[in-house]
Design an enzyme around this catalytic site. Structure first.
Site, PDB file in Angstrom:
ATOM      1  N   GLY A 292      -0.354  -4.946   6.236  1.00  0.00           N
ATOM      2  CA  GLY A 292       0.177  -3.729   5.641  1.00  0.00           C
ATOM      3  C   GLY A 292       0.967  -2.936   6.652  1.00  0.00           C
ATOM      4  O   GLY A 292       2.156  -3.139   6.864  1.00  0.00           O
TER       5      GLY A 292
ATOM      6  N   LYS B 203     -10.810  -6.511  -6.954  1.00  0.00           N
ATOM      7  CA  LYS B 203     -12.255  -6.649  -6.658  1.00  0.00           C
ATOM      8  C   LYS B 203     -13.104  -6.403  -7.907  1.00  0.00           C
ATOM      9  O   LYS B 203     -13.903  -5.456  -7.975  1.00  0.00           O
ATOM     10  CB  LYS B 203     -12.658  -5.692  -5.539  1.00  0.00           C
ATOM     11  CG  LYS B 203     -11.927  -5.957  -4.221  1.00  0.00           C
ATOM     12  CD  LYS B 203     -12.474  -5.117  -3.090  1.00  0.00           C
ATOM     13  CE  LYS B 203     -11.804  -5.397  -1.764  1.00  0.00           C
ATOM     14  NZ  LYS B 203     -10.402  -4.936  -1.687  1.00  0.00           N
ATOM     15  N   LEU B 204     -12.963  -7.302  -8.883  1.00  0.00           N
ATOM     16  CA  LEU B 204     -13.668  -7.116 -10.162  1.00  0.00           C
ATOM     17  C   LEU B 204     -15.176  -7.309 -10.017  1.00  0.00           C
ATOM     18  O   LEU B 204     -15.632  -8.171  -9.267  1.00  0.00           O
ATOM     19  CB  LEU B 204     -13.149  -8.115 -11.207  1.00  0.00           C
ATOM     20  CG  LEU B 204     -11.667  -8.104 -11.540  1.00  0.00           C
ATOM     21  CD1 LEU B 204     -11.406  -8.992 -12.761  1.00  0.00           C
ATOM     22  CD2 LEU B 204     -11.150  -6.703 -11.793  1.00  0.00           C
ATOM     23  N   HIS B 205     -15.931  -6.514 -10.760  1.00  0.00           N
ATOM     24  CA  HIS B 205     -17.382  -6.695 -10.845  1.00  0.00           C
ATOM     25  C   HIS B 205     -17.873  -5.936 -12.066  1.00  0.00           C
ATOM     26  O   HIS B 205     -17.796  -4.703 -12.112  1.00  0.00           O
ATOM     27  CB  HIS B 205     -18.062  -6.165  -9.573  1.00  0.00           C
ATOM     28  CG  HIS B 205     -19.535  -6.411  -9.554  1.00  0.00           C
ATOM     29  ND1 HIS B 205     -20.401  -5.630  -8.856  1.00  0.00           N
ATOM     30  CD2 HIS B 205     -20.296  -7.360 -10.150  1.00  0.00           C
ATOM     31  CE1 HIS B 205     -21.636  -6.076  -9.023  1.00  0.00           C
ATOM     32  NE2 HIS B 205     -21.593  -7.122  -9.811  1.00  0.00           N
TER      33      HIS B 205
ATOM     34  N   ASP C 293       0.850  -1.196   0.000  1.00  0.00           N
ATOM     35  CA  ASP C 293       0.000   0.000   0.000  1.00  0.00           C
ATOM     36  C   ASP C 293       0.883   1.242   0.000  1.00  0.00           C
ATOM     37  O   ASP C 293       0.992   1.959   1.009  1.00  0.00           O
ATOM     38  CB  ASP C 293      -0.931  -0.021   1.216  1.00  0.00           C
ATOM     39  CG  ASP C 293      -1.966  -1.138   1.126  1.00  0.00           C
ATOM     40  OD1 ASP C 293      -2.297  -1.545  -0.003  1.00  0.00           O
ATOM     41  OD2 ASP C 293      -2.425  -1.602   2.174  1.00  0.00           O
TER      42      ASP C 293
ATOM     43  N   THR D 170     -15.706  -5.174   4.544  1.00  0.00           N
ATOM     44  CA  THR D 170     -15.662  -5.103   6.011  1.00  0.00           C
ATOM     45  C   THR D 170     -15.994  -3.711   6.540  1.00  0.00           C
ATOM     46  O   THR D 170     -16.207  -3.555   7.737  1.00  0.00           O
ATOM     47  CB  THR D 170     -14.284  -5.538   6.545  1.00  0.00           C
ATOM     48  OG1 THR D 170     -13.277  -4.857   5.815  1.00  0.00           O
ATOM     49  CG2 THR D 170     -14.089  -7.023   6.418  1.00  0.00           C
TER      50      THR D 170
HETATM   51  O1  C5P Z   1      -2.396  -1.771   6.888  1.00  0.00           O
HETATM   52  P1  C5P Z   1      -3.305  -2.934   7.088  1.00  0.00           P
HETATM   53  O2  C5P Z   1      -2.588  -4.142   7.697  1.00  0.00           O
HETATM   54  O3  C5P Z   1      -4.579  -2.581   7.827  1.00  0.00           O
HETATM   55  O4  C5P Z   1      -3.686  -3.348   5.598  1.00  0.00           O
HETATM   56  C1  C5P Z   1      -4.645  -4.324   5.317  1.00  0.00           C
HETATM   57  C2  C5P Z   1      -4.768  -4.506   3.839  1.00  0.00           C
HETATM   58  O5  C5P Z   1      -5.842  -5.407   3.608  1.00  0.00           O
HETATM   59  C3  C5P Z   1      -5.091  -3.243   3.061  1.00  0.00           C
HETATM   60  O6  C5P Z   1      -4.450  -3.368   1.787  1.00  0.00           O
HETATM   61  C4  C5P Z   1      -6.595  -3.303   2.909  1.00  0.00           C
HETATM   62  O7  C5P Z   1      -7.044  -2.671   1.736  1.00  0.00           O
HETATM   63  C5  C5P Z   1      -6.825  -4.794   2.800  1.00  0.00           C
HETATM   64  N1  C5P Z   1      -8.171  -5.233   3.142  1.00  0.00           N
HETATM   65  C6  C5P Z   1      -8.751  -4.982   4.363  1.00  0.00           C
HETATM   66  N2  C5P Z   1     -10.019  -5.428   4.603  1.00  0.00           N
HETATM   67  C7  C5P Z   1     -10.697  -6.086   3.665  1.00  0.00           C
HETATM   68  C8  C5P Z   1     -10.098  -6.348   2.433  1.00  0.00           C
HETATM   69  C9  C5P Z   1      -8.825  -5.908   2.197  1.00  0.00           C
HETATM   70  O8  C5P Z   1      -8.138  -4.389   5.244  1.00  0.00           O
HETATM   71  N3  C5P Z   1     -11.898  -6.542   3.924  1.00  0.00           N
END
Ligand code: C5P
Length: 234
Positions: free
Chosen positions: A208, A65-67, A14, A118
Protein backbone atom coordinates in the site's frame (compact mmCIF):
# COMPACT_ATOMS: atom_id res chain seq x y z
CA UNK A 1 4.56 -21.72 -8.39
CA UNK A 2 5.43 -20.06 -11.72
CA UNK A 3 4.11 -16.53 -11.63
CA UNK A 4 5.05 -13.46 -13.62
CA UNK A 5 6.75 -10.83 -11.38
CA UNK A 6 4.10 -8.24 -12.29
CA UNK A 7 1.28 -10.61 -11.22
CA UNK A 8 2.97 -11.09 -7.86
CA UNK A 9 2.50 -7.45 -6.87
CA UNK A 10 -0.94 -6.56 -5.47
CA UNK A 11 -1.42 -2.84 -4.87
CA UNK A 12 -3.72 -2.03 -1.92
CA UNK A 13 -6.23 0.63 -3.02
CA UNK A 14 -6.41 2.09 0.49
CA UNK A 15 -8.03 5.37 -0.56
CA UNK A 16 -11.36 6.89 0.56
CA UNK A 17 -13.08 7.36 -2.81
CA UNK A 18 -13.52 5.76 -6.21
CA UNK A 19 -12.29 9.01 -7.80
CA UNK A 20 -8.96 8.68 -6.00
CA UNK A 21 -8.76 4.99 -6.83
CA UNK A 22 -9.45 5.72 -10.52
CA UNK A 23 -6.71 8.36 -10.58
CA UNK A 24 -4.22 5.99 -8.99
CA UNK A 25 -5.08 3.11 -11.34
CA UNK A 26 -4.72 5.46 -14.33
CA UNK A 27 -1.35 6.65 -13.06
CA UNK A 28 -0.06 3.11 -12.53
CA UNK A 29 -1.28 2.05 -15.99
CA UNK A 30 0.04 -1.22 -17.37
CA UNK A 31 2.70 -1.45 -14.66
CA UNK A 32 0.18 -2.89 -12.17
CA UNK A 33 -2.22 -5.74 -12.95
CA UNK A 34 -3.57 -6.72 -9.51
CA UNK A 35 -5.42 -4.55 -6.96
CA UNK A 36 -6.71 -5.13 -3.43
CA UNK A 37 -9.91 -3.46 -2.26
CA UNK A 38 -10.59 -3.48 1.48
CA UNK A 39 -13.23 -2.06 3.83
CA UNK A 40 -12.42 1.61 3.22
CA UNK A 41 -13.01 1.63 -0.53
CA UNK A 42 -15.51 -1.27 -0.59
CA UNK A 43 -17.96 0.74 1.53
CA UNK A 44 -17.44 3.85 -0.63
CA UNK A 45 -18.40 2.44 -4.04
CA UNK A 46 -15.47 0.04 -4.32
CA UNK A 47 -17.52 -3.06 -5.13
CA UNK A 48 -18.86 -1.52 -8.35
CA UNK A 49 -15.35 -0.23 -9.07
CA UNK A 50 -14.02 -3.79 -8.58
CA UNK A 51 -16.46 -4.95 -11.29
CA UNK A 52 -15.22 -2.20 -13.63
CA UNK A 53 -11.58 -3.03 -13.00
CA UNK A 54 -12.19 -6.76 -13.53
CA UNK A 55 -13.98 -5.91 -16.79
CA UNK A 56 -10.91 -3.91 -17.84
CA UNK A 57 -8.72 -6.98 -17.37
CA UNK A 58 -7.28 -6.22 -13.92
CA UNK A 59 -7.22 -8.89 -11.22
CA UNK A 60 -9.05 -8.04 -8.00
CA UNK A 61 -8.47 -9.13 -4.42
CA UNK A 62 -11.51 -8.31 -2.26
CA UNK A 63 -10.22 -8.16 1.30
CA UNK A 64 -13.57 -8.40 3.07
CA UNK A 65 -12.64 -11.07 5.66
CA UNK A 66 -16.05 -12.77 5.68
CA UNK A 67 -17.33 -14.54 8.79
CA UNK A 68 -21.00 -15.35 9.41
CA UNK A 69 -23.32 -18.35 9.48
CA UNK A 70 -22.55 -20.78 6.66
CA UNK A 71 -25.57 -19.95 4.50
CA UNK A 72 -24.82 -16.21 4.60
CA UNK A 73 -21.15 -16.76 3.79
CA UNK A 74 -22.09 -19.04 0.88
CA UNK A 75 -24.48 -16.51 -0.69
CA UNK A 76 -21.89 -13.74 -0.28
CA UNK A 77 -19.18 -15.83 -1.92
CA UNK A 78 -21.49 -16.55 -4.87
CA UNK A 79 -22.00 -12.82 -5.39
CA UNK A 80 -18.26 -12.11 -5.20
CA UNK A 81 -17.59 -14.90 -7.72
CA UNK A 82 -20.13 -13.33 -10.11
CA UNK A 83 -18.45 -9.94 -10.01
CA UNK A 84 -15.22 -11.43 -11.32
CA UNK A 85 -12.85 -11.11 -8.34
CA UNK A 86 -9.78 -13.35 -8.24
CA UNK A 87 -9.15 -13.45 -4.46
CA UNK A 88 -11.47 -13.11 -1.45
CA UNK A 89 -10.55 -13.35 2.23
CA UNK A 90 -12.54 -15.27 4.85
CA UNK A 91 -11.72 -15.83 8.51
CA UNK A 92 -10.23 -19.27 9.14
CA UNK A 93 -13.13 -20.76 11.09
CA UNK A 94 -13.98 -24.27 9.85
CA UNK A 95 -17.71 -23.63 9.26
CA UNK A 96 -17.00 -20.40 7.39
CA UNK A 97 -14.27 -22.00 5.27
CA UNK A 98 -16.42 -25.05 4.38
CA UNK A 99 -19.32 -22.84 3.29
CA UNK A 100 -17.05 -20.61 1.21
CA UNK A 101 -15.27 -23.52 -0.51
CA UNK A 102 -18.58 -25.15 -1.48
CA UNK A 103 -19.99 -21.86 -2.78
CA UNK A 104 -17.09 -20.92 -5.04
CA UNK A 105 -17.00 -24.31 -6.83
CA UNK A 106 -16.91 -23.93 -10.61
CA UNK A 107 -15.67 -20.32 -10.49
CA UNK A 108 -12.10 -19.01 -10.83
CA UNK A 109 -12.44 -17.22 -7.45
CA UNK A 110 -9.71 -18.29 -5.04
CA UNK A 111 -10.27 -18.12 -1.29
CA UNK A 112 -7.66 -16.87 1.15
CA UNK A 113 -7.99 -17.59 4.85
CA UNK A 114 -6.95 -15.14 7.55
CA UNK A 115 -5.55 -17.30 10.36
CA UNK A 116 -4.94 -14.76 13.16
CA UNK A 117 -5.02 -11.02 12.52
CA UNK A 118 -1.48 -9.62 12.58
CA UNK A 119 -2.50 -6.96 15.09
CA UNK A 120 -3.15 -9.75 17.66
CA UNK A 121 -0.57 -10.95 20.15
CA UNK A 122 -0.84 -13.74 22.73
CA UNK A 123 -2.50 -11.41 25.27
CA UNK A 124 -5.16 -10.38 22.71
CA UNK A 125 -5.96 -14.06 22.06
CA UNK A 126 -6.25 -14.74 25.80
CA UNK A 127 -8.56 -11.74 26.15
CA UNK A 128 -10.71 -13.18 23.34
CA UNK A 129 -10.99 -16.48 25.23
CA UNK A 130 -8.42 -18.58 23.38
CA UNK A 131 -6.03 -20.92 25.18
CA UNK A 132 -3.46 -20.82 22.34
CA UNK A 133 -0.43 -18.72 21.50
CA UNK A 134 -0.56 -16.86 18.18
CA UNK A 135 1.89 -19.25 16.54
CA UNK A 136 -0.03 -22.32 17.76
CA UNK A 137 -3.33 -20.96 16.45
CA UNK A 138 -1.81 -19.85 13.12
CA UNK A 139 -0.40 -23.37 12.59
CA UNK A 140 -3.66 -25.07 13.62
CA UNK A 141 -5.82 -22.89 11.39
CA UNK A 142 -3.43 -23.21 8.43
CA UNK A 143 -3.74 -27.01 8.66
CA UNK A 144 -7.54 -26.74 8.86
CA UNK A 145 -7.60 -24.38 5.85
CA UNK A 146 -5.54 -26.87 3.86
CA UNK A 147 -7.80 -29.78 4.84
CA UNK A 148 -10.98 -27.86 3.93
CA UNK A 149 -9.66 -26.96 0.45
CA UNK A 150 -8.93 -23.25 0.93
CA UNK A 151 -6.66 -21.92 -1.83
CA UNK A 152 -4.28 -19.78 0.19
CA UNK A 153 -3.45 -17.79 3.30
CA UNK A 154 -2.68 -14.20 4.17
CA UNK A 155 0.44 -14.16 6.34
CA UNK A 156 3.46 -12.09 7.34
CA UNK A 157 6.81 -12.73 5.67
CA UNK A 158 8.07 -14.50 8.78
CA UNK A 159 5.03 -16.78 8.85
CA UNK A 160 5.46 -17.65 5.15
CA UNK A 161 8.58 -19.70 5.82
CA UNK A 162 6.88 -21.50 8.74
CA UNK A 163 3.60 -22.15 6.91
CA UNK A 164 4.94 -23.52 3.63
CA UNK A 165 5.81 -26.95 5.14
CA UNK A 166 2.29 -27.17 6.66
CA UNK A 167 0.32 -26.19 3.56
CA UNK A 168 2.47 -27.71 0.79
CA UNK A 169 3.46 -26.20 -2.56
CA UNK A 170 0.04 -25.58 -4.10
CA UNK A 171 -1.58 -23.15 -1.68
CA UNK A 172 -0.97 -19.46 -2.29
CA UNK A 173 0.72 -17.27 0.34
CA UNK A 174 -0.18 -13.58 0.17
CA UNK A 175 2.01 -11.29 2.28
CA UNK A 176 1.44 -7.70 3.40
CA UNK A 177 3.88 -5.71 5.56
CA UNK A 178 6.24 -5.19 2.63
CA UNK A 179 8.73 -2.34 2.77
CA UNK A 180 11.46 -1.76 0.18
CA UNK A 181 14.81 -1.04 1.88
CA UNK A 182 14.68 2.45 3.42
CA UNK A 183 10.87 2.85 3.26
CA UNK A 184 8.94 4.01 6.37
CA UNK A 185 7.42 1.12 8.33
CA UNK A 186 4.34 3.11 9.41
CA UNK A 187 2.24 0.99 11.78
CA UNK A 188 3.51 -2.34 10.38
CA UNK A 189 5.48 -4.29 13.00
CA UNK A 190 6.74 -7.29 11.06
CA UNK A 191 8.07 -5.93 7.79
CA UNK A 192 10.17 -7.53 5.04
CA UNK A 193 11.66 -6.29 1.79
CA UNK A 194 10.05 -7.61 -1.41
CA UNK A 195 13.05 -9.83 -2.13
CA UNK A 196 13.11 -11.28 1.39
CA UNK A 197 9.38 -12.06 1.32
CA UNK A 198 9.68 -13.86 -2.03
CA UNK A 199 12.70 -15.73 -0.65
CA UNK A 200 10.61 -16.75 2.38
CA UNK A 201 8.01 -18.35 0.09
CA UNK A 202 5.40 -15.62 -0.50
CA UNK A 203 3.61 -15.88 -3.87
CA UNK A 204 2.01 -12.41 -3.88
CA UNK A 205 3.01 -9.24 -2.04
CA UNK A 206 0.40 -6.69 -0.92
CA UNK A 207 1.84 -3.18 -0.97
CA UNK A 208 0.00 0.00 0.00
CA UNK A 209 1.76 3.06 1.36
CA UNK A 210 5.20 2.49 -0.21
CA UNK A 211 3.43 2.96 -3.59
CA UNK A 212 0.47 5.20 -2.66
CA UNK A 213 2.62 7.71 -0.77
CA UNK A 214 5.50 7.72 -3.27
CA UNK A 215 6.23 10.88 -5.26
CA UNK A 216 6.11 8.67 -8.37
CA UNK A 217 3.83 5.67 -7.64
CA UNK A 218 4.45 4.09 -11.05
CA UNK A 219 8.23 4.18 -10.56
CA UNK A 220 7.83 2.79 -7.01
CA UNK A 221 5.68 -0.09 -8.31
CA UNK A 222 8.12 -0.76 -11.14
CA UNK A 223 11.05 -0.90 -8.72
CA UNK A 224 9.21 -3.42 -6.51
CA UNK A 225 8.38 -5.60 -9.55
CA UNK A 226 12.05 -5.48 -10.60
CA UNK A 227 13.09 -6.52 -7.09
CA UNK A 228 10.57 -9.41 -7.18
CA UNK A 229 11.86 -10.51 -10.58
CA UNK A 230 15.42 -10.60 -9.26
CA UNK A 231 14.52 -12.51 -6.08
CA UNK A 232 14.86 -16.26 -5.78
CA UNK A 233 11.63 -18.01 -4.75
CA UNK A 234 12.16 -20.58 -2.01
O1 C5P B 1 0.29 0.43 3.43
P1 C5P B 1 0.67 -0.99 3.66
O2 C5P B 1 1.68 -1.51 2.63
O3 C5P B 1 1.10 -1.27 5.09
O4 C5P B 1 -0.69 -1.77 3.38
C1 C5P B 1 -0.82 -3.14 3.63
C2 C5P B 1 -2.19 -3.60 3.25
O5 C5P B 1 -2.32 -4.96 3.64
C3 C5P B 1 -3.32 -2.85 3.94
O6 C5P B 1 -4.41 -2.81 3.01
C4 C5P B 1 -3.66 -3.73 5.11
O7 C5P B 1 -5.01 -3.64 5.49
C5 C5P B 1 -3.39 -5.11 4.54
N1 C5P B 1 -3.13 -6.14 5.54
C6 C5P B 1 -2.12 -6.05 6.46
N2 C5P B 1 -1.95 -7.07 7.36
C7 C5P B 1 -2.75 -8.13 7.35
C8 C5P B 1 -3.77 -8.22 6.40
C9 C5P B 1 -3.94 -7.20 5.50
O8 C5P B 1 -1.36 -5.09 6.48
N3 C5P B 1 -2.55 -9.11 8.20
Amino acid sequence: MKLDARERLIVALDVPSVAEAEALVARLGETVSFYKIGYQLAFAGGIDFARVLAGAGKRIFLDLKLHDIGNTVARGVESVARLGASFLTVHAYPQTMHAAVDARKGSPLRLLAVTVLTSYDDADLAAAGYDFTVSELVGERAAQARDVGIDGLVCSGEEAALLRPIIGADMVLVTPGIRPAGAAAGDQKRIMTPAAAIGAGADHLVVGRPILAAADPKAAAGAIIAEIAGAAPS
